[in-house]
Design a protein around this motif. Structure first.
Motif, PDB file in Angstrom:
ATOM      1  N   GLY A 369      -3.994  -3.723 -13.538  1.00 21.10           N
ATOM      2  CA  GLY A 369      -5.080  -4.537 -12.955  1.00 21.10           C
ATOM      3  C   GLY A 369      -5.772  -3.785 -11.851  1.00 21.10           C
ATOM      4  O   GLY A 369      -6.107  -2.612 -12.004  1.00 21.10           O
ATOM      5  N   ASP A 370      -6.001  -4.448 -10.699  1.00 19.10           N
ATOM      6  CA  ASP A 370      -6.691  -3.800  -9.581  1.00 19.10           C
ATOM      7  C   ASP A 370      -5.712  -3.169  -8.604  1.00 19.10           C
ATOM      8  O   ASP A 370      -6.108  -2.580  -7.611  1.00 19.10           O
ATOM      9  CB  ASP A 370      -7.562  -4.828  -8.837  1.00 19.10           C
ATOM     10  N   SER A 371      -4.425  -3.324  -8.906  1.00 19.89           N
ATOM     11  CA  SER A 371      -3.443  -2.816  -7.951  1.00 19.89           C
ATOM     12  C   SER A 371      -3.300  -1.306  -8.096  1.00 19.89           C
ATOM     13  O   SER A 371      -3.947  -0.688  -8.936  1.00 19.89           O
ATOM     14  CB  SER A 371      -2.083  -3.483  -8.203  1.00 19.89           C
TER      15      SER A 371
ATOM     16  N   ILE B 173      -6.603  10.874   1.826  1.00 19.36           N
ATOM     17  CA  ILE B 173      -7.012   9.945   2.888  1.00 19.36           C
ATOM     18  C   ILE B 173      -6.138   8.697   2.835  1.00 19.36           C
ATOM     19  O   ILE B 173      -5.628   8.213   3.847  1.00 19.36           O
ATOM     20  CB  ILE B 173      -8.501   9.566   2.720  1.00 19.36           C
ATOM     21  N   ALA B 174      -5.970   8.209   1.585  1.00 19.22           N
ATOM     22  CA  ALA B 174      -5.175   6.997   1.402  1.00 19.22           C
ATOM     23  C   ALA B 174      -3.778   7.203   1.958  1.00 19.22           C
ATOM     24  O   ALA B 174      -3.253   6.340   2.668  1.00 19.22           O
ATOM     25  CB  ALA B 174      -5.126   6.656  -0.082  1.00 19.22           C
ATOM     26  N   GLU B 175      -3.211   8.374   1.669  1.00 15.25           N
ATOM     27  CA  GLU B 175      -1.863   8.651   2.127  1.00 15.25           C
ATOM     28  C   GLU B 175      -1.819   8.701   3.646  1.00 15.25           C
ATOM     29  O   GLU B 175      -0.998   8.099   4.299  1.00 15.25           O
ATOM     30  CB  GLU B 175      -1.412   9.986   1.524  1.00 15.25           C
ATOM     31  N   THR B 183      -9.024   1.604  -1.844  1.00 12.65           N
ATOM     32  CA  THR B 183      -9.624   1.175  -0.578  1.00 12.65           C
ATOM     33  C   THR B 183     -10.291   2.363   0.100  1.00 12.65           C
ATOM     34  O   THR B 183     -11.401   2.260   0.628  1.00 12.65           O
ATOM     35  CB  THR B 183      -8.526   0.572   0.333  1.00 12.65           C
ATOM     36  N   ALA B 184      -9.585   3.487   0.038  1.00 14.86           N
ATOM     37  CA  ALA B 184     -10.148   4.694   0.650  1.00 14.86           C
ATOM     38  C   ALA B 184     -11.480   5.018  -0.011  1.00 14.86           C
ATOM     39  O   ALA B 184     -12.459   5.359   0.654  1.00 14.86           O
ATOM     40  CB  ALA B 184      -9.183   5.860   0.480  1.00 14.86           C
TER      41      ALA B 184
END
Lengths: 700, 217
Positions: A369-371, B173-175, B183-184
């Motif tokens: 999914g979006d995870s 970046i995420a890390e 999100t990053a």
């Protein structure tokens, strides 16, 4: 003359004899000879008077000399004979001789007159004179002829001189000792010397190159012997940078029957001709060069053309391959459209890829999914629930982030850990292809082989193309599932909407009852009281009623604004947000740091405006309730495509995973739904004690 | 006589104003309406000295009526009668051509005073509204506008700008920031969108220009 009758041998005889001899002698002369008296009459004349056809010798005595020559002279005093005779005696006295030459027009011959006086010995005076007249016509004619010839020669000489002086060619004459005897004007100018300075000098002395002197002298000698002209060339440096070119011809002096003792040398300046010839040569060379260049160009073009043809052949070959791939793709597409079941689809994809890529084991990883969780979705029987989240593998992360495929020729040489844990199979070479559906990477197809270098870039390319096709189908399946999911979410939303409406109504009912109802009741009492009051108190009571009405007005307004701020419709986002944040700060003592780009005087679709307003309102309410901060930041950024909204605080924050599951709504779900309705994106970021950051982006 | 047209969607409000005006000897109410669109037409037709109009009306809002009347019947002075004691409204009303802004809950004499004022060509605002308050509102509104796009970046986005400029990928970046790569990616996209940058090269160029990135590293 008459012959004496008798010859006496005495003095007389001797005189007679002498006289006779003189007469004979005189008669033998071709000249006209005569004796003249002082009165210019003829005493005696020789026989020439007859050959000249002037008169009979016997009748000549006593005739006027002038008359003898010019029987009918009509020229009077201008006649030359008249002039000569008129001054004869004086001339004879002075000169003892007189003579004259003239062209006699009457006799048509040139005559020469010579006169000698005969002087009487006793008186020493001139008694008579002897005259000899010569016919000099022939001599005169010769003299005239000569004069004429001389004039012609003179004219020729002048002509020659003019020609020699005016010709641009230098003309020299050298004698057989090789010294110059003549130089024309052009030669003088060329040498810068006068003729006197030139004459008598040799070739070298005149400034011609010494190296050439021997050649020149030899030429001259050959010309003198062979009487044939010879030609040669001469280069002469003038100063430092000018070079003159000459052509010279050595000729024998012509018109002389014997071997000439001198030669004529003619120099002609052919510099211009040589220069022109050189230029022509240069132009010719240039042309040759251009032709050579052009030939090279043509050859290059030809090579390119050949290269192009080869390229085209390669392209055709590649097109054949592409067609084969396309056929496989077509097969995949057809097979995939027959089902929407994910497992069947994955099976189909793997089977089709097997036709072009020789792998021994294959598995497909997909994002859940979006995870951020990546799981093995194929093969299903090998799925192991205990395996770690594959998203932790660097190579999975890299492929998910970059969308670039990965070809590992030798896994033993590869440093990153590989997700072998999925199956028991440990391949020596590996090919991992991202499955890109639309703009997102939905999964990765991993293929392995126990041999080294089992996969080529060609395999990689084919697999990629297949993966794209598969990803579209898988994405469709996913969208289908999402749409299915969407339907249930819509139902939930509708339920929530009813709940919210009910909640609002309850709130409104409460508000109307508690607040407005109370004031209205009070107002009723006030007015009822008025009737019973004495007149002087009525005015005060009415003032109180007025106060209560004002209170009521403001409460109604507040209630109305909370339900929906009419300001949003009337004035738009910026004034409404300014008003709202000001009111918020008044009520909560939390400062709002509100900044925007592009909101000035801008109006949007009312759905967008109300959504932005509600999200801000809701978020600010949450901040006031939970964050425990004194300041919150609101940012709005508008460009042509989207409106971006951010609300951040540095407060308590919360666990994002649990927040949505909580029963009592924080309005977060509401916000998320409002944004989703407008096809926007909503991101909530928070962690305990790390603040909350809400960001929403609404397409315009 | 001063001719007046009244526009308010509440009959009771119109009645109140009419009776108050008619109590004065020199006022004449030519007409009244409760609909915005009708109000503009009525003014054009009756050509009154003064139009008294409420903001909240069906059909057309009072602000829109003001704009229309100001354009079509410029000789009519417009007085806004509103319950919004809000500078944003006043500003919009004045911009649309109103001469006076009178609050509904102010003293009734206020309206009469406002009529006198506008007829002499003055602008009138009910207390506590004032021109100064409006100017300060304009100032305040202007202050919220950012001219430098960098200023609109959140702290997170600034962090990400720095990292992108230093060559970090989304995953890195995420890390580093303990967030999901997705999100990053969103932050990165939003940041680049705000700054109108299209590529990592643009980001690096921007960072160098802003002195966020030293070239010596």
């Amino acid at each position: 003359m008459t012959k004496p009758d008798k010859v006496e041998l005495g003095l007389f005889d001797q005189i007679q004899r002498a006289k006779y001899e003189w007469e004979i002698t005189a008669d033998a002369l071709s000249q006209f000879v005569c004796l003249i008296d002082k009165d210019l009459t003829v005493q005696r004349a020789n026989r020439a008077v007859e050959t000249w056809e002037l008169a009979d010798v016997k009748q000549v005595k006593g005739k006027s000399l002038h008359n003898l020559f010019h029987p009918d002279c009509d020229q009077g005093e201008s006649c030359y004979l008249h002039k000569f005779l008129s001054t004869l005696w004086t001339t004879l006295e002075k000169e003892n001789a007189a003579q004259c030459e003239a062209e006699d027009k009457v006799l048509h011959r040139d005559l020469s007159f010579r006169v000698r006086p005969i002087i009487a010995k006793n008186t020493n005076t001139i008694q008579s004179a002897a005259l000899v007249v010569d016919d000099i016509s022939e001599r005169k004619a010769l003299e005239r002829e000569r004069g004429h010839l001389l004039q012609q020669v003179e004219e020729q000489a002048q002509l020659l001189n003019t020609i020699l002086s005016n010709t641009p060619d230098q003309i020299y004459m050298y004698d057989n000792k090789m010294t110059c005897v003549y130089a024309n004007l052009a030669a003088q100018w060329h040498l810068g010397l006068s003729e006197d300075e030139i004459v008598g000098k040799t070739w070298t002395e005149l400034g011609f190159p010494q190296a050439e002197e021997a050649t020149f002298n030899q030429m001259c000698k050959r010309v003198l012997t062979d009487k044939q002209r010879l030609k040669n060339e001469l280069v002469q440096q003038r100063g430092t940078d000018a070079t003159n070119y000459f052509e010279y011809i050595v000729s024998p002096v012509s018109g002389m029957p014997d071997a000439p003792s001198s030669v004529v040398v003619t120099f002609r300046d052919v510099t211009e001709r040589v220069v022109a010839k050189r230029e022509i040569q240069a132009a010719h060379d240039h042309l040759e060069q251009r032709v050579a260049e052009r030939t090279v160009e043509l050859s290059t073009a030809n090579n390119l053309l050949e290269e192009e043809i080869r390229e085209r052949q390669r392209a055709e070959e590649s097109e054949r391959q592409q067609r084969a791939v396309a056929e496989i793709l077509h097969g995949i597409t057809l097979a995939l459209t027959r089902t929407l079941d994910l497992n069947t689809m994955l099976e189909t994809v793997v089977n089709y890829i097997k036709r072009v890529v020789p792998f021994e084991a294959a598995y497909i990883l997909m994002r859940d999914g979006d995870s951020d969780i990546v799981q093995v979705v194929y093969p299903t029987d090998n799925m192991n629930q205990d395996i770690p989240n594959l998203a932790d593998y660097a190579i999975v992360q890299r492929i998910m982030a970059t969308g670039k495929s990965l070809l590992i020729a030798d896994t033993k040489q590869h440093s990153d850990p590989l997700p072998h844990t999925i199956s028991d199979f440990e391949g020596r070479s590996l090919l991992a292809i991202p499955m890109i559906g639309g703009e997102t990477i939905i999964g990765i197809c991993v293929m392995e082989h126990s041999d080294l270098n089992a996969f080529t870039t060609e395999h990689e390319r084919f697999a990629k193309v297949c993966a794209v096709q598969a990803a579209f189908a898988l994405d469709n399946a996913r969208l289908f599932a999402e749409a299915d999911n969407g339907r249930s979410r819509l139902q939930a939303l509708s339920r929530r909407l009813v709940d919210v409406q009910e909640q609002e109504r309850r709130h409104l009912a409460l508000e109307l009852h508690d607040q407005i109802g109370q004031v209205l009741t009070g107002l009723r009492f006030t007015i009822e009281n008025t009737m019973n009051l004495p007149d002087e108190l009525v005015k005060d009571n009415m003032k109180f009623a007025q106060h209560q009405i004002k209170e009521l007005t403001s409460q109604v307004r507040e209630l109305s604004l909370n339900l929906r701020p009419s300001m949003l419709d009337d004035l738009g986002l910026l004034p409404t947000l300014l008003w709202h944040t000001a009111r918020y700060t008044d009520g909560t003592e939390i400062a709002v740091n509100f900044k925007h780009v592009g909101l000035n005087d801008k109006r949007f679709d009312s759905n967008i405006e109300i959504t932005v307003y509600r999200v801000v309102q809701e978020a600010l309410t949450n901040v006031a309730r939970y964050a425990g901060v004194k300041e919150v930041t609101v940012r709005i950024y508008v460009n042509e495509e989207a409106l971006q909204l951010e609300i951040s605080d540095s407060g308590k924050g919360f666990d994002t995973k649990s927040i949505f599951k909580e029963k009592h709504s924080t309005g977060l779900t509401g916000m998320q739904e409002r944004v989703a309705v407008l096809s926007g994106t909503f991101v909530l970021e928070s962690a305990l004690n790390e603040g909350t950051h809400i960001s929403a982006k609404l397409p315009l | 006589m001063i001719s007046v047209v009244l526009a308010d969607d509440h009959h009771i409000v119109r009645q109140g104003i009419r009776s108050m005006l008619e109590a004065q000897s020199d006022f004449e109410v030519l007409g009244e309406t409760g609909d915005g669109t009708e109000a503009a037409d009525l003014v054009e037709q009756l050509n009154p000295d003064v139009l008294i109009v409420d903001i909240m009306m069906p059909g057309l809002s009072g602000l829109e009526v003001t704009r229309l009347v100001n354009k079509r019947s410029p000789q009519t002075h417009i007085i806004i009668l509103s319950m919004h004691a809000n500078e944003a409204y006043v500003l919009q009303a004045l911009r649309n051509g109103a001469s006076a802004y009178v609050l509904k809950d102010s003293d009734s004499n206020d309206l009469l005073y406002a009529i006198q004022e506008v007829l002499t060509g003055e602008t009138y605002l009910s207390p506590p509204l004032s021109k100064r308050a409006i100017e300060s509102y304009i100032q305040k509104a202007d202050n919220t506008a950012l001219t430098d796009p960098y200023e609109t970046l959140t702290n997170r986005q600034r962090e990400i700008l720095q990292l992108v400029a230093e060559g970090y990928t989304n995953a890195m970046i995420a890390e580093k920031l303990s967030m999901s790569p997705r999100t990053a990616e969103t932050h990165r996209a939003n940041m680049m969108n705000k700054l109108s940058l299209n590529s990592q090269t643009d980001v690096i160029r921007f960072a160098i220009k802003r002195g966020l990135l030293s070239l010596d590293d």
